[in-house]
Design a protein around this motif. Structure first.
Motif, mmCIF file in Angstrom:
data_model
loop_
_atom_site.group_PDB
_atom_site.id
_atom_site.type_symbol
_atom_site.label_atom_id
_atom_site.label_comp_id
_atom_site.label_asym_id
_atom_site.label_seq_id
_atom_site.Cartn_x
_atom_site.Cartn_y
_atom_site.Cartn_z
ATOM 1 N N TRP A 111 3.358 -3.684 4.223
ATOM 2 C CA TRP A 111 2.867 -3.626 5.599
ATOM 3 C C TRP A 111 2.624 -5.064 6.030
ATOM 4 O O TRP A 111 1.804 -5.772 5.433
ATOM 5 N N LYS A 150 -6.295 2.793 12.460
ATOM 6 C CA LYS A 150 -5.606 3.799 11.657
ATOM 7 C C LYS A 150 -4.247 4.079 12.278
ATOM 8 O O LYS A 150 -4.014 3.822 13.468
ATOM 9 N N ILE A 169 -6.980 0.645 8.104
ATOM 10 C CA ILE A 169 -6.499 -0.728 8.161
ATOM 11 C C ILE A 169 -7.610 -1.618 8.699
ATOM 12 O O ILE A 169 -8.175 -1.346 9.769
ATOM 13 N N THR A 204 -5.640 -5.944 5.807
ATOM 14 C CA THR A 204 -5.376 -5.245 4.548
ATOM 15 C C THR A 204 -5.728 -3.773 4.720
ATOM 16 O O THR A 204 -6.459 -3.400 5.642
ATOM 17 N N TRP A 205 -5.194 -2.948 3.826
ATOM 18 C CA TRP A 205 -5.613 -1.545 3.763
ATOM 19 C C TRP A 205 -6.922 -1.450 2.991
ATOM 20 O O TRP A 205 -7.085 -2.067 1.940
ATOM 21 N N HIS A 229 0.844 -1.196 0.000
ATOM 22 C CA HIS A 229 0.000 0.000 0.000
ATOM 23 C C HIS A 229 0.874 1.237 0.000
ATOM 24 O O HIS A 229 1.843 1.339 0.762
#
Length: 267
Positions: free
Chosen positions: A141, A216, A202, A195-196, A136
């Motif tokens: 991440w 977040k 998030i 996942t974003w 992302h």
């Protein structure tokens, strides 16, 4: 004067409560597929979804769930694949030696067209078991889980679970702890999927609860900020947001006790 102030305050409180309730979200099931084996999680792209098991993968058509490809590890080198994310024509699967200690992890890479294994990136011994990863905003991440059960490593419990930010060359840049309320919801396990979202938040899940936790990045400090909890039909584990669907948030989750992949929309 006091009575009028009290009436106004009560009315305002009712409006705020009503507004809060109206904004509450939940995931509504729109479709489900029962398959031969659904153990760990699911990934998705524009035309297919991919079921991740401990050391095998299957590829399915989104229209009818029909299996179109499969892959099995024949080397015995893979023990516990946890989740996957599709980027371009590659499926990146997180892998760990869970429940062994010391914890070790890797990312295993597959061609989405054939499910052929095409690459691997080892993290070696790391202070946590890699459970999910996402790419992302130009960065990786990755969540590294710790547990409060018999899989506890070196006296650590699930409070040691961390989200790590890497650059494209896998150099670690930053890391964050998870908020206490979410860790309590995970307990005695940890985060299994994440996942974003398209809203810049998030989304993550635990091991088995039918809930999705929205977080977040903090403006300051070292701990992710809790935003809200979304009730789901799927039960924890690794999930995927279908980024090919615009204007609404569709995600794929699983219930592994009965081998279902469940498609839901967050409303």
């Amino acid at each position: 004067m006091c009575v009028h102030w009290l009436q106004t305050s009560v009315a305002l409180l009712l409006v705020l409560v009503s507004s809060s309730i109206s904004k509450a979200q939940k995931a509504t099931e729109i479709r489900r597929f029962q398959l031969a084996q659904v153990q760990q999680g699911v990934a998705v792209d524009q035309t297919h979804f991919y079921v991740i098991n401990n050391h095998s993968l299957t590829k399915h058509s989104k229209s009818d769930g029909k299996q179109v490809a499969a892959w099995n590890d024949t080397t015995g080198l893979l023990k516990h694949m946890n989740s996957g994310v599709v980027i371009g024509q590659k499926l990146y699967c997180t892998h760990s030696n869970y429940p062994d200690v010391p914890m070790a992890s890797s990312i295993e890479i597959f061609d989405t067209r054939t499910l052929r294994h095409i690459g691997s990136h080892s993290f070696g011994l790391f202070p946590g078991s890699m459970t999910w990863a996402d790419f992302h905003d130009g960065y990786w991440w990755v969540a590294f889980a710790n547990y409060s059960n018999k899989s506890m490593a070196e006296g650590r419990d699930n409070r040691w679970t961390t989200l790590v930010k890497f650059n494209e060359n896998w150099q670690q840049l930053e890391a964050w702890a998870f908020p206490a309320t979410v860790l309590q919801a995970f307990a005695p396990y940890s985060t299994s999927g994440g996942t974003w979202g398209p809203d810049g938040l998030i989304y993550c899940t635990g091991h088995d609860k039918p809930e999705m936790y929205v977080l977040k990045l903090p403006e300051r400090g070292h701990t992710l900020q809790y935003v809200k909890t979304i009730p789901t039909v799927s039960e924890g584990q690794a999930f995927a947001i279908d980024r090919s669907v615009k204007n609404k948030q569709v995600f794929y989750g699983i219930t592994r006790n009965d081998n279902y992949v469940i498609v839901s929309v967050v409303e």
